[in-house]
Design a protein around this motif. Structure first.
Motif, PDB file in Angstrom:
ATOM      1  N   ARG A 307       0.845  -1.199   0.000  1.00 37.71           N
ATOM      2  CA  ARG A 307       0.000   0.000   0.000  1.00 37.71           C
ATOM      3  C   ARG A 307       0.884   1.254   0.000  1.00 37.71           C
ATOM      4  O   ARG A 307       0.617   2.204  -0.739  1.00 37.71           O
ATOM      5  CB  ARG A 307      -0.906  -0.012   1.233  1.00 37.71           C
ATOM      6  CG  ARG A 307      -1.600   1.323   1.564  1.00 37.71           C
ATOM      7  CD  ARG A 307      -2.905   1.483   0.845  1.00 37.71           C
ATOM      8  NE  ARG A 307      -3.468   2.816   1.025  1.00 37.71           N
ATOM      9  CZ  ARG A 307      -4.758   3.105   0.965  1.00 37.71           C
ATOM     10  NH1 ARG A 307      -5.632   2.152   0.749  1.00 37.71           N
ATOM     11  NH2 ARG A 307      -5.187   4.335   1.099  1.00 37.71           N
ATOM     12  N   TYR A 308       1.914   1.268   0.829  1.00 35.01           N
ATOM     13  CA  TYR A 308       2.819   2.415   0.883  1.00 35.01           C
ATOM     14  C   TYR A 308       3.441   2.644  -0.488  1.00 35.01           C
ATOM     15  O   TYR A 308       3.461   3.778  -0.986  1.00 35.01           O
ATOM     16  CB  TYR A 308       3.908   2.152   1.924  1.00 35.01           C
ATOM     17  CG  TYR A 308       4.890   3.298   2.100  1.00 35.01           C
ATOM     18  CD1 TYR A 308       4.752   4.189   3.158  1.00 35.01           C
ATOM     19  CD2 TYR A 308       5.956   3.488   1.220  1.00 35.01           C
ATOM     20  CE1 TYR A 308       5.646   5.241   3.337  1.00 35.01           C
ATOM     21  CE2 TYR A 308       6.851   4.532   1.376  1.00 35.01           C
ATOM     22  CZ  TYR A 308       6.690   5.406   2.436  1.00 35.01           C
ATOM     23  OH  TYR A 308       7.576   6.449   2.583  1.00 35.01           O
ATOM     24  N   TYR A 309       3.932   1.577  -1.113  1.00 37.60           N
ATOM     25  CA  TYR A 309       4.585   1.725  -2.413  1.00 37.60           C
ATOM     26  C   TYR A 309       3.621   2.246  -3.478  1.00 37.60           C
ATOM     27  O   TYR A 309       3.926   3.215  -4.188  1.00 37.60           O
ATOM     28  CB  TYR A 309       5.187   0.392  -2.869  1.00 37.60           C
ATOM     29  CG  TYR A 309       5.547   0.423  -4.335  1.00 37.60           C
ATOM     30  CD1 TYR A 309       6.604   1.210  -4.789  1.00 37.60           C
ATOM     31  CD2 TYR A 309       4.795  -0.292  -5.271  1.00 37.60           C
ATOM     32  CE1 TYR A 309       6.905   1.287  -6.136  1.00 37.60           C
ATOM     33  CE2 TYR A 309       5.100  -0.224  -6.616  1.00 37.60           C
ATOM     34  CZ  TYR A 309       6.149   0.577  -7.048  1.00 37.60           C
ATOM     35  OH  TYR A 309       6.427   0.664  -8.394  1.00 37.60           O
ATOM     36  N   LEU A 310       2.458   1.621  -3.601  1.00 37.29           N
ATOM     37  CA  LEU A 310       1.518   2.005  -4.660  1.00 37.29           C
ATOM     38  C   LEU A 310       0.907   3.381  -4.432  1.00 37.29           C
ATOM     39  O   LEU A 310       0.394   4.002  -5.370  1.00 37.29           O
ATOM     40  CB  LEU A 310       0.409   0.957  -4.779  1.00 37.29           C
ATOM     41  CG  LEU A 310       0.848  -0.400  -5.348  1.00 37.29           C
ATOM     42  CD1 LEU A 310      -0.315  -1.385  -5.309  1.00 37.29           C
ATOM     43  CD2 LEU A 310       1.359  -0.245  -6.778  1.00 37.29           C
ATOM     44  N   GLY A 311       0.951   3.875  -3.201  1.00 38.36           N
ATOM     45  CA  GLY A 311       0.358   5.180  -2.913  1.00 38.36           C
ATOM     46  C   GLY A 311       1.368   6.277  -2.675  1.00 38.36           C
ATOM     47  O   GLY A 311       0.988   7.385  -2.291  1.00 38.36           O
ATOM     48  N   GLN A 312       2.659   6.034  -2.911  1.00 39.02           N
ATOM     49  CA  GLN A 312       3.672   6.994  -2.503  1.00 39.02           C
ATOM     50  C   GLN A 312       3.904   8.126  -3.515  1.00 39.02           C
ATOM     51  O   GLN A 312       4.423   9.180  -3.165  1.00 39.02           O
ATOM     52  CB  GLN A 312       4.997   6.276  -2.262  1.00 39.02           C
ATOM     53  CG  GLN A 312       5.651   5.729  -3.522  1.00 39.02           C
ATOM     54  CD  GLN A 312       6.943   4.994  -3.225  1.00 39.02           C
ATOM     55  OE1 GLN A 312       7.560   5.205  -2.188  1.00 39.02           O
ATOM     56  NE2 GLN A 312       7.351   4.119  -4.131  1.00 39.02           N
ATOM     57  N   ALA A 313       3.537   7.932  -4.768  1.00 44.33           N
ATOM     58  CA  ALA A 313       3.776   8.956  -5.782  1.00 44.33           C
ATOM     59  C   ALA A 313       2.594   9.920  -5.859  1.00 44.33           C
ATOM     60  O   ALA A 313       1.483   9.599  -5.431  1.00 44.33           O
ATOM     61  CB  ALA A 313       4.000   8.304  -7.145  1.00 44.33           C
ATOM     62  N   GLU A 328      12.748  -0.768  -0.658  1.00 44.18           N
ATOM     63  CA  GLU A 328      12.802   0.619  -0.189  1.00 44.18           C
ATOM     64  C   GLU A 328      11.537   0.968   0.590  1.00 44.18           C
ATOM     65  O   GLU A 328      11.602   1.646   1.625  1.00 44.18           O
ATOM     66  CB  GLU A 328      12.975   1.556  -1.391  1.00 44.18           C
ATOM     67  CG  GLU A 328      14.321   1.383  -2.085  1.00 44.18           C
ATOM     68  CD  GLU A 328      14.363   2.021  -3.458  1.00 44.18           C
ATOM     69  OE1 GLU A 328      13.328   2.600  -3.878  1.00 44.18           O
ATOM     70  OE2 GLU A 328      15.421   1.949  -4.122  1.00 44.18           O
ATOM     71  N   ALA A 329      10.387   0.512   0.093  1.00 41.14           N
ATOM     72  CA  ALA A 329       9.136   0.772   0.812  1.00 41.14           C
ATOM     73  C   ALA A 329       9.135   0.063   2.158  1.00 41.14           C
ATOM     74  O   ALA A 329       8.644   0.597   3.161  1.00 41.14           O
ATOM     75  CB  ALA A 329       7.943   0.324  -0.029  1.00 41.14           C
TER      76      ALA A 329
END
Length: 484
Positions: A307-313, A328-329
């Motif tokens: 969730r963090y990765y897909l929502g970070q940008a 990294e996430a």
């Protein structure tokens, strides 16, 4: 700062002023359920989940409608293929599966993916097959207004006449003569190859269950018509925001806007589109073999990390997947969790402050989110708060640490990271582990203060052997679980 979003139709960032004070209405395109969810589907859902949560944080009562396209050419083709002797599909596919069973099975797979990654359920999730009468009514309105016509070849198709609507192409700023023909039906019955199907007459060989009686003959709806009919039914003929992936701008959203406005509707006040997900800078493609699915990501990392990765940008930007992206996430989430565990140890003996809240996110976080959902800047504020909280704990400033902990939890809640699936047992185990590790770190700090380096190194070696990575910094030690 005023809440502002980028509107694709006007190509500018505009102040968000809801049509009804205190309320916000959002329609975003859900799945065409002809296969397993891919990462683009989930990124879009997370982006509009972040939007929903931020509108709710602002105090809006938000009505969210996310459709399910459960009748479509691709669904029928996939079902037909399942009846062939050489049938070979992705894992979980069922031989000799009727189209409606196939659609329902994949719909459940989408719901599982949404739920495990913390995407809030919409207010309503209508299926296209449940709204045929509304589609018939919209088609008739367009015919009566001179913007649609039955096919000229007697096929039973009905088309939207693009040249009858002088605003056609305005969403994507294209001229009709520069467009390719619509590929959704045989052009023989069209006045113009670019005219698109509102209704598709039943064809020989198609299952009878995939046809509905209409004034123009038995058939089924065109893809674009479905969303217009469902959006207006549940949100009204004018609503605040229409969302979806960037790849839907044309022809899907262009056609939606044209047919709805041609029928006399105001339709969406804002058009918001999320960017694509690429693989090492290249478009993901099954033929190239560079795709990565949500399921594959979840095999590599926990739901909160995915969730963090897909929502970070920032939602409008491209999100590029690299082999190290989830690592990294993971490190970022573990830094956050390390602070939370450390703060809980210092502030409470029973972990009751783990989900503490101040009710307000930091001003800098709010300013970033108000600015067209600038999530990267919002995450920078989150990590700054984590660092400040760790510094406060090292200095023994428990008041500042308590405030930082509340702020971190509030920001995680707004971003939906804490709602990604994490079994209660895992939460309890993490809290218990945090208490034990912090006790070891306190003993190590005492040993270092006494300059008892062998004892200090022995504690670190014990933690390392247990899979606990300790990192020393000016703000004090932090720890994380080593993975892989």
């Amino acid at each position: 700062m005023t809440l502002r979003f980028y509107d694709t139709a006007s190509a500018e960032v505009r102040d968000f002023v809801p049509l009804v004070p205190g309320k916000a209405s959002l329609y975003y395109c859900g799945a065409t359920v002809q296969g397993m969810p891919h990462v683009g589907h989930i990124r879009s859902a997370i982006a509009f989940d972040q939007l929903t949560r931020w509108l709710q944080y602002h105090g809006f009562r938000v009505t969210v409608v996310r459709n399910v396209t459960d009748i479509d050419d691709k669904i029928l083709a996939k079902s037909e293929a399942s009846f062939h002797p050489d049938f070979e599909q992705e894992p979980g596919a069922v031989p000799e599966e009727e189209w409606w069973a196939l659609a329902y099975r994949y719909e459940q797979e989408f719901l599982k993916a949404y739920d495990v990654l913390g995407v809030s359920r919409p207010t309503y999730e209508p299926r296209a097959t449940g709204h045929i009468p509304e589609m018939h009514a919209l088609i008739q309105q367009l015919i009566d207004r001179g913007h649609a016509y039955p096919a000229l070849d007697g096929s039973g198709d009905v088309y939207f006449d693009v040249r009858s609507w002088n605003k056609y192409g305005s969403l994507t700023r294209q001229k009709i003569d520069d467009m390719q023909g619509a590929a959704d039906a045989d052009p023989r019955g069209k006045k113009d190859p670019r005219d698109f199907a509102l209704w598709k007459g039943h064809k020989e060989g198609e299952p009878t269950t995939a046809g509905w009686v209409s004034p123009w003959g038995t058939g089924r709806p065109g893809w674009h018509l479905e969303c217009s009919a469902m959006a207006s039914k549940y949100l009204g003929t004018e609503f605040d925001i229409h969302g979806g992936g960037l790849d839907l701008r044309f022809p899907h959203h262009e056609n939606e806007m044209a047919q709805s406005q041609a029928a006399g509707q105001g339709f969406a006040n804002f058009w918001m589109h999320n960017g694509m997900v690429t693989y090492q800078g290249e478009k993901m493609s099954k033929s190239v073999g560079n795709t990565v699915s949500p399921a594959e990501m979840l095999e590599l990392a926990p739901p909160r990390v995915v969730r963090y990765y897909l929502g970070q940008a920032q939602y409008r930007s491209v999100l590029d997947y690299q082999p190290t992206s989830l690592q990294e996430a993971t490190a970022a989430v573990e830094r956050i969790d390390g602070f939370i565990a450390r703060a809980v140890r210092a502030l409470s003996t029973d972990g009751s402050l783990l989900f503490g809240s101040s009710g307000e996110v930091p001003d800098a976080f709010a300013a970033a989110m108000d600015d067209d959902l600038n999530v990267p800047q919002a995450l920078a504020v989150l990590h700054d708060t984590v660092r400040a909280g760790n510094s406060a704990l090292t200095a023994g400033d428990l008041g500042t640490a308590r405030q930082a902990l509340a702020g971190v939890n509030d920001m995680l809640r707004v971003l939906g990271i804490n709602d990604a699936a994490q079994p209660a047992a895992d939460n309890e185990a993490t809290a218990a582990l945090g208490v034990l590790v912090e006790a070891q770190l306190a003993a190590r700090a005492d040993a270092r203060a006494r300059k008892d380096w062998p004892a200090s190194d022995a504690i670190r070696d014990t933690l390392t052997a247990a899979g606990i990575l300790v990192e020393d910094s000016a703000d004090g030690p932090t720890w994380s679980l080593q993975r892989g």
